[in-house]
Write an enzyme that holds these catalytic residues in place. Sequence first.
Site, PDB file in Angstrom:
ATOM      1  CG  HIS A  55      -1.969  -0.996   1.232  1.00  0.00           C
ATOM      2  ND1 HIS A  55      -3.122  -0.848   1.974  1.00  0.00           N
ATOM      3  CD2 HIS A  55      -2.093  -2.192   0.590  1.00  0.00           C
ATOM      4  CE1 HIS A  55      -3.909  -1.889   1.789  1.00  0.00           C
ATOM      5  NE2 HIS A  55      -3.300  -2.730   0.953  1.00  0.00           N
ATOM      6  CD  GLU A  57      -2.077   4.259   3.152  1.00  0.00           C
ATOM      7  OE1 GLU A  57      -3.256   4.546   3.424  1.00  0.00           O
ATOM      8  OE2 GLU A  57      -1.762   3.409   2.284  1.00  0.00           O
ATOM      9  CB  CYS A  85      -6.774  -0.282   4.908  1.00  0.00           C
ATOM     10  SG  CYS A  85      -5.058  -0.875   4.981  1.00  0.00           S
ATOM     11  CB  CYS A  88      -2.302   1.818   6.110  1.00  0.00           C
ATOM     12  SG  CYS A  88      -1.789   0.905   4.622  1.00  0.00           S
TER      13      CYS A  88
END
Length: 156
Positions: A55, A57, A85, A88
């Site tokens: 991801h 992040e 999410c 993260c």
Amino acid sequence: MPDANDWMLEAIAQAQAAAALGEVPIGCVIVHDPTQTIVGRGHNRRETDRDPTAHAEIIALRDAGHTTGHWRLLDCTMYVTLEPCPMCAGALVNARIPRLAYGCDDPKAGAVRTLFQICGDARLNHRVEVQGGLMGERCAALLQDFFRVQRALGKK
């Protein structure tokens, strides 16, 4: 001196880089507040890297850790185009990031304000100050346009 909108524009540029790779357009930058410099950059790379944890992040946090030489990112702010999410948001808490600014809410997986409030959970050892909705319409439009094209192509 750059402000929050300038940093979000940098995150949007990262999201556009993700879209150019055919990735979901989510971008992130981490700014070291005392020096007002970007210490971490990331965009979604899950398809490219075949990695469910790639991801924006997570990639930006790894980059910031390498840049600063430490896993504790105590003097930093994360700017990301979509509400993080659960994975993260948990990583933000673990990295001791003090501040988060994000673009648009994620009604399907948001773990900062929408579905869960991980960053503000008093049961955890760290809390993150959160600002949502920063350039939210522009961030949402990136995602909507991407998925509109994907559906037209019969994908995702």
